[in-house]
Write an enzyme that holds these catalytic residues in place. Structure first.
Site, PDB file in Angstrom:
ATOM      1  N   TYR A  56      -1.602  -8.048   8.742  1.00 16.21           N
ATOM      2  CA  TYR A  56      -2.044  -6.847   9.453  1.00 16.21           C
ATOM      3  C   TYR A  56      -3.355  -6.349   8.850  1.00 16.21           C
ATOM      4  CZ  TYR A  56       2.769  -6.638  11.261  1.00 16.21           C
ATOM      5  OH  TYR A  56       3.972  -6.919  11.850  1.00 16.21           O
ATOM      6  N   HIS A 136       7.387 -14.479   8.687  1.00 17.67           N
ATOM      7  CA  HIS A 136       6.872 -13.785   9.870  1.00 17.67           C
ATOM      8  C   HIS A 136       7.184 -14.548  11.166  1.00 17.67           C
ATOM      9  CE1 HIS A 136       3.506 -10.708  10.959  1.00 17.67           C
ATOM     10  NE2 HIS A 136       4.441 -10.746  11.873  1.00 17.67           N
ATOM     11  N   SER A 214       8.480  -3.237  17.774  1.00 17.60           N
ATOM     12  CA  SER A 214       8.026  -2.689  19.051  1.00 17.60           C
ATOM     13  C   SER A 214       9.174  -1.992  19.787  1.00 17.60           C
ATOM     14  CB  SER A 214       7.434  -3.799  19.930  1.00 17.60           C
ATOM     15  OG  SER A 214       6.488  -3.296  20.826  1.00 17.60           O
ATOM     16  N   PRO A 215       9.937  -1.121  19.093  1.00 19.28           N
ATOM     17  CA  PRO A 215      11.083  -0.465  19.736  1.00 19.28           C
ATOM     18  C   PRO A 215      10.678   0.541  20.808  1.00 19.28           C
ATOM     19  CG  PRO A 215      10.691   0.531  17.611  1.00 19.28           C
ATOM     20  CD  PRO A 215       9.776  -0.664  17.697  1.00 19.28           C
ATOM     21  N   LEU A 216       9.391   0.903  20.835  1.00 22.27           N
ATOM     22  CA  LEU A 216       8.875   1.784  21.886  1.00 22.27           C
ATOM     23  C   LEU A 216       7.995   1.008  22.865  1.00 22.27           C
ATOM     24  CD1 LEU A 216       8.050   4.973  19.782  1.00 22.27           C
ATOM     25  CD2 LEU A 216      10.043   4.542  21.228  1.00 22.27           C
ATOM     26  N   GLY A 217       8.259  -0.311  22.951  1.00 22.37           N
ATOM     27  CA  GLY A 217       7.511  -1.124  23.903  1.00 22.37           C
ATOM     28  C   GLY A 217       6.022  -1.109  23.655  1.00 22.37           C
ATOM     29  N   GLY A 219       4.364   1.156  22.380  1.00 17.47           N
ATOM     30  CA  GLY A 219       3.868   2.480  22.733  1.00 17.47           C
ATOM     31  C   GLY A 219       4.105   2.864  24.173  1.00 17.47           C
ATOM     32  N   PHE A 220       4.418   1.884  25.019  1.00 13.84           N
ATOM     33  CA  PHE A 220       4.580   2.185  26.441  1.00 13.84           C
ATOM     34  C   PHE A 220       5.690   3.183  26.702  1.00 13.84           C
ATOM     35  CE2 PHE A 220       6.942   1.471  30.337  1.00 13.84           C
ATOM     36  CZ  PHE A 220       5.959   1.719  31.285  1.00 13.84           C
TER      37      PHE A 220
END
Length: 327
Positions: A56, A136, A214-217, A219-220
């Site tokens: 990252y 990873h 990515s539990p919030l898609g 950010g979506f």
């Protein structure tokens, strides 16, 4: 809702903090001062399970940020990092087809390089031991048993406390576990994309915790993503092109009514829903805004009634996102 959860023997907060978003080029431009303020806010609010990777940002940027943020606070945090994508000089890249946002990745998880990856991360983080060390991505040219065997040596040497694997199949998880106990498997999972049910079954069978990335898609699912900065890597994902994003926002607006009825935000709804899927699930949402970080962590206090969960699932069953997923 229990605020602390167990990942294969590792106790962590029920919701962690995904630090990937704090490096430039991930979700657009950001400076270190803002990134450090976000990390401090997360730790202060109890988001002390911090997830990063040596890949990252450039030259270990994200790990270095975390090292700066936790200086003098090491005992308060659980640090998880990953290896296999940030290839050091002289390391032969192996091509891994993943499609969608990246099409392919260059990886190398050969056993002979694992210790070097870990020692680099230890220096970047400024710590003596990594609490949770993940592969990873599985290397298509290296049996996962060989990689995990080298990771196990790091545990024996006291450089790593627990092992994890990311983006693996159910059978790869089982093969990894046969070599050394795996505390957590990290995989994409949210209202935006379901988990592979076989992977979840194997994780439950083996007592491996699940850490949804990515539990919030990406950010979506916050309901706030309308456009993206030019240097945002999500521009490469079909679900975030202009037409798909507009269609998806219109479709997923159905979640807003659910959240409003419960008196919570869409982000909290998405995170609380995940937490109710299994007691060994620990999502790692990321944010750059202290208020949003506190809001996300507060989802661990939300209890959803079984009738509410049925209502949520009924809404989700009618939603089909436009475009391929992030990875």
């Amino acid at each position: 809702m229990t605020k602390t959860r167990n990942l294969g023997g590792l106790d962590v907060p029920a919701i962690g903090f995904g630090a990937m978003v704090l490096s430039p080029g991930m979700y657009g431009a950001i400076d270190d001062d803002r990134a450090l303020a976000a990390l401090t806010a997360a730790i202060d609010a109890g988001g002390t399970f911090i997830d990063t990777s040596d890949a990252y940002g450039e030259n270990g940027h994200n790990e270095n940020l975390i090292g700066r943020a936790i200086r003098g606070r090491r005992d308060e945090v659980t640090v998880a990092t990953k290896f296999g994508l940030a290839l050091q000089d002289g390391v032969q890249p192996h091509r891994l087809k993943v499609g969608f946002a990246f099409e392919e990745l260059l990886v190398n998880a050969e056993p002979g390089h694992v210790r070097g990856y870990a020692e680099s991360s230890l220096r970047n983080l400024g710590v003596d031991v990594i609490d949770l060390y993940y592969l990873h991505f599985p290397d298509p040219q290296v049996p996962i048993e060989d990689t995990v065997g080298a990771m196990a040596e790091l545990v024996a040497d006291g450089k790593v406390r627990h092992l994890g694997v990311c983006n693996v199949t159910a059978q790869e998880l089982r093969r990894a576990y046969d070599v050394h106990p795996i505390a957590a498997v990290q995989t994409e999972w949210s209202m935006w994309r379901p988990i592979d049910p076989e992977l979840l079954d194997v994780a439950r069978e083996l007592g491996v915790g699940v850490v949804p990335w990515s539990p919030l898609g990406a950010g979506f699912l916050t309901g706030t993503v309308q456009t993206l900065d030019e240097d945002d890597f999500r521009n490469n994902a079909p679900r975030f092109d202009a037409a798909s994003l507009k269609a998806n926002n219109a479709s997923y607006d159905a979640l807003q009514a659910l959240a409003a009825d419960l008196g919570i935000t869409r982000s909290q709804l998405a995170l609380a829903w995940l937490l109710h899927q299994d007691p060994a699930i620990v999502p790692i949402p990321g944010s750059r805004t202290p208020a949003h970080i506190v809001e996300n962590l507060a989802a661990a206090d939300i209890t959803l009634h079984p009738d509410t969960l049925e209502r949520i699932d009924a809404v989700l069953a009618k939603l089909t996102p436009v475009g391929a997923t992030l990875l």
